[in-house]
Design an enzyme around this catalytic site. Structure first.
Site, PDB file in Angstrom:
ATOM      1  N   SER A 310       0.815  -1.216   0.000  1.00 16.99           N
ATOM      2  CA  SER A 310       0.000   0.000   0.000  1.00 16.99           C
ATOM      3  C   SER A 310       0.850   1.269   0.000  1.00 16.99           C
ATOM      4  CB  SER A 310      -0.960  -0.055   1.199  1.00 16.99           C
ATOM      5  OG  SER A 310      -1.907   0.966   1.145  1.00 16.99           O
ATOM      6  N   ASP A 321      10.624   5.421  -9.825  1.00 17.44           N
ATOM      7  CA  ASP A 321      10.270   5.964 -11.136  1.00 17.44           C
ATOM      8  C   ASP A 321      10.899   7.327 -11.396  1.00 17.44           C
ATOM      9  OD1 ASP A 321       8.834   3.712 -11.533  1.00 17.44           O
ATOM     10  OD2 ASP A 321       6.896   4.675 -11.812  1.00 17.44           O
ATOM     11  N   LYS A 335      -0.606  -4.066  -3.262  1.00 19.83           N
ATOM     12  CA  LYS A 335      -1.913  -3.553  -2.849  1.00 19.83           C
ATOM     13  C   LYS A 335      -2.033  -2.136  -3.384  1.00 19.83           C
ATOM     14  CE  LYS A 335      -5.374  -1.986  -0.136  1.00 19.83           C
ATOM     15  NZ  LYS A 335      -5.981  -0.633  -0.259  1.00 19.83           N
TER      16      LYS A 335
END
Length: 550
Positions: A310, A321, A335
Protein backbone atom coordinates in the site's frame (compact mmCIF):
# COMPACT_ATOMS: atom_id res chain seq x y z
CA UNK A 1 -13.35 -12.08 4.19
CA UNK A 2 -12.41 -9.58 6.84
CA UNK A 3 -9.26 -7.66 7.43
CA UNK A 4 -7.98 -5.95 10.52
CA UNK A 5 -5.32 -5.76 13.13
CA UNK A 6 -5.31 -6.73 16.74
CA UNK A 7 -4.09 -3.16 16.94
CA UNK A 8 -7.13 -2.21 14.88
CA UNK A 9 -5.66 -1.04 11.59
CA UNK A 10 -7.76 -1.03 8.47
CA UNK A 11 -6.11 1.03 5.80
CA UNK A 12 -8.24 3.17 3.55
CA UNK A 13 -7.95 6.48 1.72
CA UNK A 14 -10.45 9.38 1.89
CA UNK A 15 -11.82 9.56 -1.64
CA UNK A 16 -15.43 10.14 -2.67
CA UNK A 17 -17.78 7.24 -3.35
CA UNK A 18 -18.40 5.55 -6.66
CA UNK A 19 -22.10 6.35 -6.97
CA UNK A 20 -23.54 3.36 -8.85
CA UNK A 21 -22.33 0.63 -6.50
CA UNK A 22 -22.92 2.77 -3.45
CA UNK A 23 -26.58 3.23 -4.33
CA UNK A 24 -27.15 -0.46 -4.94
CA UNK A 25 -25.61 -1.42 -1.60
CA UNK A 26 -27.23 1.40 0.34
CA UNK A 27 -30.58 0.19 -0.95
CA UNK A 28 -29.97 -3.30 0.35
CA UNK A 29 -29.39 -1.89 3.81
CA UNK A 30 -32.28 0.51 3.27
CA UNK A 31 -34.68 -2.44 3.11
CA UNK A 32 -33.86 -3.16 6.73
CA UNK A 33 -34.45 0.37 7.95
CA UNK A 34 -37.67 1.05 6.07
CA UNK A 35 -36.38 2.87 2.99
CA UNK A 36 -38.99 2.87 0.24
CA UNK A 37 -37.43 4.85 -2.60
CA UNK A 38 -34.14 5.00 -4.42
CA UNK A 39 -32.41 6.55 -7.42
CA UNK A 40 -30.93 3.82 -9.62
CA UNK A 41 -27.55 3.94 -11.29
CA UNK A 42 -27.29 5.98 -14.45
CA UNK A 43 -25.09 3.25 -15.99
CA UNK A 44 -27.75 0.56 -15.89
CA UNK A 45 -30.90 1.91 -14.21
CA UNK A 46 -33.15 -0.96 -15.27
CA UNK A 47 -30.72 -3.61 -14.09
CA UNK A 48 -30.14 -1.88 -10.77
CA UNK A 49 -33.88 -1.47 -10.19
CA UNK A 50 -34.62 -5.10 -11.03
CA UNK A 51 -31.83 -6.34 -8.75
CA UNK A 52 -32.99 -4.14 -5.91
CA UNK A 53 -36.59 -5.31 -6.19
CA UNK A 54 -35.51 -8.96 -6.44
CA UNK A 55 -33.44 -8.69 -3.26
CA UNK A 56 -36.23 -6.86 -1.46
CA UNK A 57 -38.79 -9.51 -2.45
CA UNK A 58 -36.59 -12.43 -1.43
CA UNK A 59 -35.78 -10.89 1.93
CA UNK A 60 -39.46 -10.12 2.53
CA UNK A 61 -40.53 -13.68 1.67
CA UNK A 62 -37.88 -15.11 4.02
CA UNK A 63 -38.93 -12.83 6.85
CA UNK A 64 -42.64 -13.54 6.38
CA UNK A 65 -42.88 -17.15 5.28
CA UNK A 66 -39.67 -19.10 6.04
CA UNK A 67 -40.34 -22.08 8.30
CA UNK A 68 -37.94 -20.92 11.04
CA UNK A 69 -37.36 -17.52 12.58
CA UNK A 70 -34.31 -15.88 11.06
CA UNK A 71 -32.34 -12.72 11.77
CA UNK A 72 -32.85 -10.85 8.50
CA UNK A 73 -30.21 -8.25 9.38
CA UNK A 74 -27.56 -10.91 9.80
CA UNK A 75 -28.74 -12.53 6.59
CA UNK A 76 -28.48 -9.24 4.72
CA UNK A 77 -25.00 -8.55 6.13
CA UNK A 78 -23.91 -11.98 4.92
CA UNK A 79 -25.37 -11.39 1.46
CA UNK A 80 -23.60 -8.04 1.18
CA UNK A 81 -20.25 -9.52 2.23
CA UNK A 82 -20.53 -12.36 -0.29
CA UNK A 83 -21.53 -9.90 -3.02
CA UNK A 84 -18.48 -7.74 -2.35
CA UNK A 85 -16.18 -10.75 -2.74
CA UNK A 86 -17.08 -10.66 -6.43
CA UNK A 87 -15.57 -7.17 -6.77
CA UNK A 88 -12.01 -7.10 -5.41
CA UNK A 89 -10.12 -8.27 -2.31
CA UNK A 90 -10.19 -4.90 -0.55
CA UNK A 91 -13.77 -3.68 -0.89
CA UNK A 92 -15.34 -4.52 2.47
CA UNK A 93 -18.54 -4.12 4.48
CA UNK A 94 -18.14 -3.34 8.20
CA UNK A 95 -21.26 -4.09 10.30
CA UNK A 96 -22.25 -1.45 12.82
CA UNK A 97 -21.26 -3.61 15.80
CA UNK A 98 -17.69 -3.91 14.47
CA UNK A 99 -17.17 -0.36 13.30
CA UNK A 100 -15.94 1.12 16.58
CA UNK A 101 -13.20 -1.50 16.73
CA UNK A 102 -12.32 -1.01 13.07
CA UNK A 103 -12.03 2.75 13.53
CA UNK A 104 -9.41 2.41 16.23
CA UNK A 105 -7.26 1.99 13.09
CA UNK A 106 -3.86 3.64 13.34
CA UNK A 107 -4.70 5.89 16.26
CA UNK A 108 -3.82 5.57 19.92
CA UNK A 109 -1.89 3.02 21.94
CA UNK A 110 -3.56 -0.18 23.08
CA UNK A 111 -2.71 -3.25 25.13
CA UNK A 112 -2.64 -6.67 23.55
CA UNK A 113 -0.44 -9.22 21.80
CA UNK A 114 0.45 -7.01 18.81
CA UNK A 115 -0.45 -8.65 15.52
CA UNK A 116 -1.99 -7.62 12.25
CA UNK A 117 -4.43 -10.30 11.10
CA UNK A 118 -6.84 -11.38 8.37
CA UNK A 119 -9.95 -13.47 8.86
CA UNK A 120 -10.31 -15.73 5.86
CA UNK A 121 -12.60 -18.73 5.51
CA UNK A 122 -13.33 -18.62 9.25
CA UNK A 123 -9.63 -18.75 10.12
CA UNK A 124 -7.43 -16.07 11.71
CA UNK A 125 -4.25 -15.57 9.67
CA UNK A 126 -1.31 -13.60 11.07
CA UNK A 127 -0.28 -11.01 8.48
CA UNK A 128 2.62 -9.74 10.56
CA UNK A 129 3.59 -9.44 14.22
CA UNK A 130 3.88 -5.74 15.03
CA UNK A 131 7.40 -4.49 15.52
CA UNK A 132 8.49 -4.48 19.14
CA UNK A 133 5.38 -6.28 20.33
CA UNK A 134 5.14 -9.47 22.38
CA UNK A 135 4.05 -11.62 19.42
CA UNK A 136 7.19 -10.67 17.51
CA UNK A 137 9.30 -11.52 20.54
CA UNK A 138 7.50 -14.85 20.99
CA UNK A 139 8.24 -15.87 17.42
CA UNK A 140 4.87 -15.64 15.65
CA UNK A 141 5.33 -15.43 11.90
CA UNK A 142 3.43 -14.13 8.90
CA UNK A 143 1.12 -16.85 7.60
CA UNK A 144 0.54 -18.52 10.98
CA UNK A 145 -3.05 -19.63 11.60
CA UNK A 146 -4.49 -19.02 15.07
CA UNK A 147 -6.77 -21.98 15.77
CA UNK A 148 -7.22 -21.69 19.55
CA UNK A 149 -7.09 -18.88 22.10
CA UNK A 150 -6.77 -19.99 25.73
CA UNK A 151 -7.85 -23.46 24.66
CA UNK A 152 -11.01 -22.20 22.95
CA UNK A 153 -11.41 -23.12 19.29
CA UNK A 154 -11.56 -19.99 17.12
CA UNK A 155 -11.41 -21.63 13.68
CA UNK A 156 -14.60 -22.39 11.79
CA UNK A 157 -16.89 -20.68 14.30
CA UNK A 158 -17.71 -17.55 12.29
CA UNK A 159 -15.40 -15.30 14.30
CA UNK A 160 -15.28 -11.61 13.36
CA UNK A 161 -12.92 -8.71 14.08
CA UNK A 162 -14.64 -7.90 17.34
CA UNK A 163 -14.30 -11.50 18.50
CA UNK A 164 -10.57 -11.42 17.80
CA UNK A 165 -10.14 -8.10 19.63
CA UNK A 166 -11.99 -9.41 22.69
CA UNK A 167 -9.76 -12.46 22.89
CA UNK A 168 -6.37 -10.94 22.10
CA UNK A 169 -6.52 -7.52 23.67
CA UNK A 170 -6.31 -7.20 27.42
CA UNK A 171 -4.50 -5.47 30.27
CA UNK A 172 -0.73 -5.25 30.18
CA UNK A 173 0.88 -8.12 32.07
CA UNK A 174 -1.93 -10.61 31.50
CA UNK A 175 -1.25 -13.75 29.52
CA UNK A 176 -3.01 -15.41 26.62
CA UNK A 177 -2.38 -18.85 25.17
CA UNK A 178 -2.37 -19.25 21.40
CA UNK A 179 -2.39 -22.47 19.41
CA UNK A 180 -0.81 -21.95 16.00
CA UNK A 181 -0.76 -23.97 12.81
CA UNK A 182 2.25 -23.23 10.61
CA UNK A 183 2.76 -24.40 7.04
CA UNK A 184 5.31 -27.18 6.88
CA UNK A 185 4.58 -28.41 10.40
CA UNK A 186 2.01 -31.14 10.99
CA UNK A 187 1.60 -30.50 14.70
CA UNK A 188 0.38 -27.22 16.22
CA UNK A 189 2.58 -24.90 18.28
CA UNK A 190 1.47 -23.51 21.63
CA UNK A 191 2.53 -20.02 22.67
CA UNK A 192 1.97 -18.23 25.94
CA UNK A 193 2.18 -14.50 25.26
CA UNK A 194 2.19 -11.77 27.87
CA UNK A 195 0.19 -8.80 26.71
CA UNK A 196 1.86 -5.42 26.74
CA UNK A 197 1.26 -1.87 25.58
CA UNK A 198 1.53 -1.65 21.80
CA UNK A 199 2.51 1.88 20.78
CA UNK A 200 1.66 3.40 17.44
CA UNK A 201 5.19 4.69 16.99
CA UNK A 202 5.91 3.99 13.37
CA UNK A 203 9.60 4.93 13.03
CA UNK A 204 11.10 2.00 14.90
CA UNK A 205 14.66 3.29 14.88
CA UNK A 206 17.05 5.72 13.24
CA UNK A 207 20.80 5.54 13.69
CA UNK A 208 24.14 6.17 12.01
CA UNK A 209 25.57 2.96 10.57
CA UNK A 210 28.93 4.67 10.06
CA UNK A 211 30.13 8.26 9.92
CA UNK A 212 28.17 9.02 6.73
CA UNK A 213 25.42 6.37 6.40
CA UNK A 214 22.07 6.81 8.08
CA UNK A 215 19.33 4.23 8.57
CA UNK A 216 15.61 4.77 9.24
CA UNK A 217 13.09 1.95 9.67
CA UNK A 218 9.42 2.83 9.14
CA UNK A 219 7.11 0.00 10.21
CA UNK A 220 3.74 1.55 9.22
CA UNK A 221 2.18 4.82 8.06
CA UNK A 222 0.11 5.99 10.99
CA UNK A 223 -1.12 9.33 12.30
CA UNK A 224 2.31 10.66 13.30
CA UNK A 225 4.57 8.89 10.80
CA UNK A 226 5.65 11.91 8.79
CA UNK A 227 6.48 13.94 11.89
CA UNK A 228 8.46 11.01 13.36
CA UNK A 229 10.29 10.53 10.07
CA UNK A 230 11.07 14.23 9.73
CA UNK A 231 12.52 14.31 13.23
CA UNK A 232 14.62 11.21 12.53
CA UNK A 233 15.90 12.62 9.23
CA UNK A 234 16.82 15.94 10.84
CA UNK A 235 18.64 14.13 13.64
CA UNK A 236 20.70 12.04 11.24
CA UNK A 237 21.65 15.05 9.14
CA UNK A 238 22.94 16.78 12.26
CA UNK A 239 25.15 13.73 12.83
CA UNK A 240 26.68 14.08 9.38
CA UNK A 241 24.55 11.74 7.30
CA UNK A 242 25.39 11.85 3.58
CA UNK A 243 23.59 8.70 2.40
CA UNK A 244 20.53 6.89 3.71
CA UNK A 245 18.92 3.43 3.90
CA UNK A 246 15.14 3.69 4.27
CA UNK A 247 13.78 0.34 5.46
CA UNK A 248 10.16 -0.39 4.46
CA UNK A 249 10.34 -4.16 4.84
CA UNK A 250 7.22 -5.60 6.44
CA UNK A 251 5.49 -2.19 6.35
CA UNK A 252 1.81 -2.94 5.58
CA UNK A 253 0.98 0.66 4.68
CA UNK A 254 -1.47 3.11 6.20
CA UNK A 255 -2.17 6.76 5.49
CA UNK A 256 -1.31 7.65 1.91
CA UNK A 257 -0.74 11.35 2.63
CA UNK A 258 2.13 10.50 4.99
CA UNK A 259 3.80 8.42 2.25
CA UNK A 260 3.39 11.30 -0.20
CA UNK A 261 4.86 13.83 2.23
CA UNK A 262 7.80 11.52 2.88
CA UNK A 263 8.38 11.13 -0.85
CA UNK A 264 8.38 14.92 -1.16
CA UNK A 265 11.36 15.09 1.22
CA UNK A 266 13.41 13.17 -1.37
CA UNK A 267 11.97 14.33 -4.72
CA UNK A 268 12.80 17.75 -6.13
CA UNK A 269 10.73 20.17 -8.21
CA UNK A 270 7.14 19.31 -9.00
CA UNK A 271 7.68 15.74 -10.19
CA UNK A 272 4.76 13.34 -9.94
CA UNK A 273 4.62 11.07 -6.88
CA UNK A 274 1.49 9.00 -7.54
CA UNK A 275 -1.77 9.20 -9.45
CA UNK A 276 -5.12 7.44 -9.20
CA UNK A 277 -7.49 6.40 -11.96
CA UNK A 278 -11.10 5.37 -11.51
CA UNK A 279 -14.24 5.04 -13.60
CA UNK A 280 -14.43 8.14 -15.79
CA UNK A 281 -12.44 11.01 -14.31
CA UNK A 282 -14.45 11.73 -11.17
CA UNK A 283 -12.01 10.01 -8.86
CA UNK A 284 -8.82 10.63 -10.79
CA UNK A 285 -6.10 12.55 -8.96
CA UNK A 286 -2.41 13.37 -9.13
CA UNK A 287 0.05 14.10 -6.34
CA UNK A 288 3.25 16.01 -7.07
CA UNK A 289 6.27 17.13 -5.10
CA UNK A 290 5.63 20.67 -3.88
CA UNK A 291 8.16 21.61 -1.18
CA UNK A 292 11.93 21.65 -0.98
CA UNK A 293 12.76 18.46 0.84
CA UNK A 294 15.45 17.82 3.41
CA UNK A 295 17.22 15.08 1.42
CA UNK A 296 16.73 15.64 -2.29
CA UNK A 297 20.27 14.92 -3.44
CA UNK A 298 22.18 12.31 -1.44
CA UNK A 299 22.38 8.57 -2.30
CA UNK A 300 19.23 6.76 -1.16
CA UNK A 301 18.48 3.05 -0.87
CA UNK A 302 15.03 1.64 -0.04
CA UNK A 303 14.68 -1.86 1.42
CA UNK A 304 11.50 -3.62 0.30
CA UNK A 305 10.05 -7.12 0.60
CA UNK A 306 6.85 -9.09 0.13
CA UNK A 307 5.44 -7.63 3.36
CA UNK A 308 5.68 -4.05 2.06
CA UNK A 309 2.24 -2.91 0.91
CA UNK A 310 0.00 0.00 0.00
CA UNK A 311 1.53 3.31 1.14
CA UNK A 312 4.97 1.64 1.25
CA UNK A 313 4.61 0.79 -2.43
CA UNK A 314 3.46 4.29 -3.31
CA UNK A 315 6.59 5.72 -1.69
CA UNK A 316 8.97 3.14 -3.19
CA UNK A 317 7.39 3.40 -6.64
CA UNK A 318 7.65 7.19 -6.65
CA UNK A 319 11.32 7.11 -5.66
CA UNK A 320 12.14 4.40 -8.22
CA UNK A 321 10.27 5.96 -11.14
CA UNK A 322 11.85 9.37 -10.49
CA UNK A 323 15.31 7.73 -10.37
CA UNK A 324 15.68 9.03 -6.85
CA UNK A 325 16.36 5.76 -5.02
CA UNK A 326 17.74 2.29 -5.59
CA UNK A 327 15.24 -0.37 -4.50
CA UNK A 328 16.86 -3.40 -2.84
CA UNK A 329 15.10 -6.58 -1.74
CA UNK A 330 12.17 -8.51 -3.17
CA UNK A 331 8.90 -7.73 -4.94
CA UNK A 332 6.44 -5.93 -2.69
CA UNK A 333 2.95 -7.14 -1.77
CA UNK A 334 0.92 -5.47 -4.56
CA UNK A 335 -1.91 -3.55 -2.85
CA UNK A 336 -2.86 -0.65 -5.12
CA UNK A 337 -6.61 -0.13 -4.76
CA UNK A 338 -8.12 3.02 -3.23
CA UNK A 339 -11.00 2.53 -0.78
CA UNK A 340 -13.50 5.15 0.29
CA UNK A 341 -15.27 4.70 3.66
CA UNK A 342 -19.01 5.24 3.13
CA UNK A 343 -21.23 5.52 6.24
CA UNK A 344 -24.58 3.75 5.86
CA UNK A 345 -27.81 4.73 7.59
CA UNK A 346 -27.84 1.88 10.10
CA UNK A 347 -24.37 2.74 11.45
CA UNK A 348 -22.46 0.26 9.30
CA UNK A 349 -19.86 1.21 6.73
CA UNK A 350 -19.00 0.28 3.18
CA UNK A 351 -15.36 0.57 2.15
CA UNK A 352 -15.58 0.70 -1.60
CA UNK A 353 -12.73 0.56 -4.11
CA UNK A 354 -13.13 3.61 -6.33
CA UNK A 355 -9.77 3.83 -8.14
CA UNK A 356 -6.31 2.33 -8.58
CA UNK A 357 -2.92 3.69 -7.62
CA UNK A 358 -0.31 4.12 -10.36
CA UNK A 359 3.36 4.99 -10.08
CA UNK A 360 4.62 7.98 -12.11
CA UNK A 361 5.71 5.68 -14.98
CA UNK A 362 2.20 4.23 -15.25
CA UNK A 363 2.60 0.96 -13.36
CA UNK A 364 -0.42 -0.32 -11.50
CA UNK A 365 0.67 -1.30 -8.00
CA UNK A 366 -2.20 -3.80 -7.59
CA UNK A 367 -1.32 -7.43 -8.22
CA UNK A 368 -3.72 -9.44 -10.39
CA UNK A 369 -7.01 -10.60 -8.93
CA UNK A 370 -9.05 -13.22 -10.77
CA UNK A 371 -12.11 -13.36 -8.55
CA UNK A 372 -10.76 -16.14 -6.32
CA UNK A 373 -10.34 -14.84 -2.74
CA UNK A 374 -8.49 -17.95 -1.58
CA UNK A 375 -5.99 -17.75 -4.44
CA UNK A 376 -5.43 -14.06 -3.72
CA UNK A 377 -4.85 -14.63 -0.03
CA UNK A 378 -2.36 -17.40 -0.75
CA UNK A 379 -0.29 -15.31 -3.18
CA UNK A 380 2.55 -14.76 -0.72
CA UNK A 381 2.71 -18.49 0.03
CA UNK A 382 2.69 -19.24 -3.70
CA UNK A 383 5.69 -16.94 -4.15
CA UNK A 384 7.56 -19.06 -1.64
CA UNK A 385 6.47 -22.32 -3.26
CA UNK A 386 7.40 -21.03 -6.72
CA UNK A 387 10.86 -19.97 -5.56
CA UNK A 388 10.36 -16.21 -5.89
CA UNK A 389 11.90 -15.66 -2.44
CA UNK A 390 15.14 -17.01 -3.86
CA UNK A 391 15.22 -15.71 -7.44
CA UNK A 392 13.17 -13.15 -9.40
CA UNK A 393 10.04 -14.39 -11.16
CA UNK A 394 11.03 -14.35 -14.85
CA UNK A 395 7.38 -14.14 -15.94
CA UNK A 396 7.25 -10.60 -14.57
CA UNK A 397 9.95 -9.36 -16.95
CA UNK A 398 7.82 -9.51 -20.09
CA UNK A 399 7.91 -6.60 -22.54
CA UNK A 400 4.21 -6.04 -21.93
CA UNK A 401 5.02 -5.22 -18.31
CA UNK A 402 7.97 -2.93 -19.08
CA UNK A 403 7.86 0.76 -18.19
CA UNK A 404 10.42 3.56 -18.23
CA UNK A 405 11.60 5.74 -15.36
CA UNK A 406 12.17 9.47 -15.75
CA UNK A 407 15.65 8.84 -17.17
CA UNK A 408 14.69 5.82 -19.23
CA UNK A 409 15.59 2.94 -16.91
CA UNK A 410 13.46 -0.17 -17.42
CA UNK A 411 11.12 -1.06 -14.55
CA UNK A 412 8.40 -3.69 -14.52
CA UNK A 413 4.77 -3.90 -13.50
CA UNK A 414 2.79 -7.04 -12.81
CA UNK A 415 1.79 -6.13 -9.27
CA UNK A 416 3.94 -4.69 -6.52
CA UNK A 417 7.24 -2.87 -6.90
CA UNK A 418 10.08 -4.85 -8.45
CA UNK A 419 13.48 -4.16 -6.85
CA UNK A 420 16.47 -2.88 -8.79
CA UNK A 421 18.68 -5.24 -6.81
CA UNK A 422 17.15 -8.59 -5.90
CA UNK A 423 18.18 -10.18 -2.58
CA UNK A 424 17.03 -13.72 -1.88
CA UNK A 425 15.67 -14.62 1.51
CA UNK A 426 18.56 -15.96 3.56
CA UNK A 427 17.70 -19.41 4.91
CA UNK A 428 21.25 -20.72 5.28
CA UNK A 429 21.21 -20.52 9.09
CA UNK A 430 17.57 -21.44 9.65
CA UNK A 431 16.68 -24.84 11.04
CA UNK A 432 13.76 -26.65 12.68
CA UNK A 433 15.66 -26.49 15.97
CA UNK A 434 15.88 -22.70 15.76
CA UNK A 435 12.17 -22.57 14.94
CA UNK A 436 11.46 -24.51 18.11
CA UNK A 437 13.54 -22.05 20.13
CA UNK A 438 11.41 -19.25 18.71
CA UNK A 439 8.14 -21.13 19.10
CA UNK A 440 8.83 -21.95 22.74
CA UNK A 441 10.02 -18.37 23.37
CA UNK A 442 13.32 -19.76 24.70
CA UNK A 443 15.59 -17.02 23.33
CA UNK A 444 13.44 -14.19 24.59
CA UNK A 445 12.96 -15.78 28.00
CA UNK A 446 16.69 -16.38 28.38
CA UNK A 447 17.64 -12.84 27.41
CA UNK A 448 15.09 -11.30 29.78
CA UNK A 449 16.51 -13.41 32.61
CA UNK A 450 20.05 -12.49 31.60
CA UNK A 451 19.19 -8.80 31.58
CA UNK A 452 17.56 -9.08 35.00
CA UNK A 453 20.63 -10.80 36.47
CA UNK A 454 23.18 -8.41 34.87
CA UNK A 455 21.18 -5.20 34.72
CA UNK A 456 23.51 -2.98 36.70
CA UNK A 457 26.64 -3.79 34.75
CA UNK A 458 24.84 -3.66 31.39
CA UNK A 459 23.27 -0.27 32.02
CA UNK A 460 26.67 1.22 32.85
CA UNK A 461 28.00 0.15 29.45
CA UNK A 462 27.69 2.56 26.49
CA UNK A 463 26.09 0.92 23.50
CA UNK A 464 29.16 1.41 21.32
CA UNK A 465 31.19 -0.61 23.81
CA UNK A 466 28.45 -3.25 24.09
CA UNK A 467 28.22 -3.71 20.33
CA UNK A 468 31.96 -4.01 19.91
CA UNK A 469 32.89 -6.09 22.96
CA UNK A 470 29.89 -8.07 24.22
CA UNK A 471 30.12 -11.73 23.26
CA UNK A 472 27.59 -14.52 23.65
CA UNK A 473 29.78 -17.15 25.26
CA UNK A 474 29.63 -20.92 25.02
CA UNK A 475 28.51 -20.94 28.64
CA UNK A 476 25.54 -18.77 27.73
CA UNK A 477 24.70 -21.08 24.84
CA UNK A 478 24.77 -24.07 27.16
CA UNK A 479 22.34 -22.28 29.48
CA UNK A 480 20.06 -21.66 26.51
CA UNK A 481 20.19 -25.35 25.61
CA UNK A 482 19.31 -26.29 29.18
CA UNK A 483 16.34 -23.92 29.18
CA UNK A 484 15.26 -25.29 25.82
CA UNK A 485 15.36 -28.85 27.15
CA UNK A 486 13.14 -27.82 30.07
CA UNK A 487 10.66 -26.44 27.53
CA UNK A 488 10.61 -29.76 25.69
CA UNK A 489 12.84 -28.79 22.74
CA UNK A 490 14.81 -31.87 21.73
CA UNK A 491 18.45 -31.02 21.01
CA UNK A 492 19.71 -31.56 17.47
CA UNK A 493 23.43 -30.97 17.21
CA UNK A 494 23.61 -30.57 13.43
CA UNK A 495 20.74 -28.08 13.36
CA UNK A 496 22.14 -26.21 16.35
CA UNK A 497 25.52 -25.84 14.66
CA UNK A 498 23.83 -24.62 11.49
CA UNK A 499 21.98 -21.93 13.43
CA UNK A 500 24.64 -21.14 16.04
CA UNK A 501 25.77 -17.80 14.61
CA UNK A 502 22.18 -16.62 14.21
CA UNK A 503 21.31 -17.73 17.75
CA UNK A 504 24.27 -15.77 19.10
CA UNK A 505 23.26 -12.72 17.10
CA UNK A 506 19.65 -12.91 18.27
CA UNK A 507 20.66 -13.33 21.90
CA UNK A 508 22.92 -10.29 21.72
CA UNK A 509 20.21 -8.30 19.94
CA UNK A 510 17.48 -9.18 22.43
CA UNK A 511 19.71 -8.30 25.38
CA UNK A 512 20.51 -5.01 23.65
CA UNK A 513 16.79 -4.29 23.26
CA UNK A 514 16.29 -4.72 27.00
CA UNK A 515 19.14 -2.31 27.75
CA UNK A 516 19.03 0.24 24.92
CA UNK A 517 15.64 -0.28 23.25
CA UNK A 518 15.36 -0.45 19.47
CA UNK A 519 18.41 1.79 19.18
CA UNK A 520 20.43 -1.18 20.40
CA UNK A 521 18.35 -4.00 18.97
CA UNK A 522 18.46 -3.15 15.27
CA UNK A 523 22.17 -2.30 14.90
CA UNK A 524 23.05 -5.68 16.39
CA UNK A 525 20.42 -7.54 14.39
CA UNK A 526 21.71 -5.98 11.18
CA UNK A 527 25.06 -7.71 11.63
CA UNK A 528 23.30 -10.90 10.48
CA UNK A 529 20.79 -9.26 8.12
CA UNK A 530 21.70 -10.28 4.58
CA UNK A 531 19.42 -7.73 2.94
CA UNK A 532 20.81 -4.88 5.03
CA UNK A 533 24.39 -5.97 4.36
CA UNK A 534 23.67 -6.22 0.62
CA UNK A 535 22.20 -2.71 0.68
CA UNK A 536 25.37 -1.29 2.24
CA UNK A 537 27.31 -2.56 -0.77
CA UNK A 538 25.05 -0.81 -3.29
CA UNK A 539 25.81 2.83 -2.48
CA UNK A 540 28.11 3.26 -5.49
CA UNK A 541 25.13 2.52 -7.70
CA UNK A 542 22.85 4.70 -5.58
CA UNK A 543 25.44 7.47 -5.88
CA UNK A 544 25.27 7.27 -9.68
CA UNK A 545 21.50 7.63 -9.53
CA UNK A 546 21.77 10.61 -7.19
CA UNK A 547 24.15 12.31 -9.60
CA UNK A 548 21.84 11.85 -12.57
CA UNK A 549 23.14 8.59 -13.98
CA UNK A 550 21.29 5.34 -14.55
Amino acid sequence: MEKGEERGSIRNSPFQIKLPLFIALALVVGVLIGATTFSPSSNNPQGTARSYLKFRDILSYIDRDYVDTVNVEELSDYAISKMLEKLDPHTAYIPANELAMARSQLEGDFEGVGIEFNIFQDTIFVITPLSGGPSEAAGLQAGDKIVKVDGENVAGIGINNEGVFKRLRGPKGTQVGLTILRKGNKTPFNFTIQRSKIPTTSVDVSYMVDNKTGYIKVSRFSANTYEEFKQALTGLKKKGMQQLILDLRGNPGGYMDHAIRMADEFISGDKMIVYTDGKGDKYDSESHARVKGDFENGPLIVLLDEGSASASEILAGALQDNDRALIVGRRSFGKGLVQMPIPLDDGSELRLTISRYYTPSGRSIQKPYHGNPEEYEMDIMHRFENGEYFHPDSSLFADSLKYKTLRGRAVYGGGGIMPDVFVSRDTSELSPYLSQLYNKNVLREYTLNYYRDHRKELEKMPFSKYKQNFKVTDKMLQQVLQLAAKEGVVFNEAEFNRSKNLIQNNLKAFIARSVYGNAGFFPVLHDSDEEFQKALKQFNRAQRLAKGGV
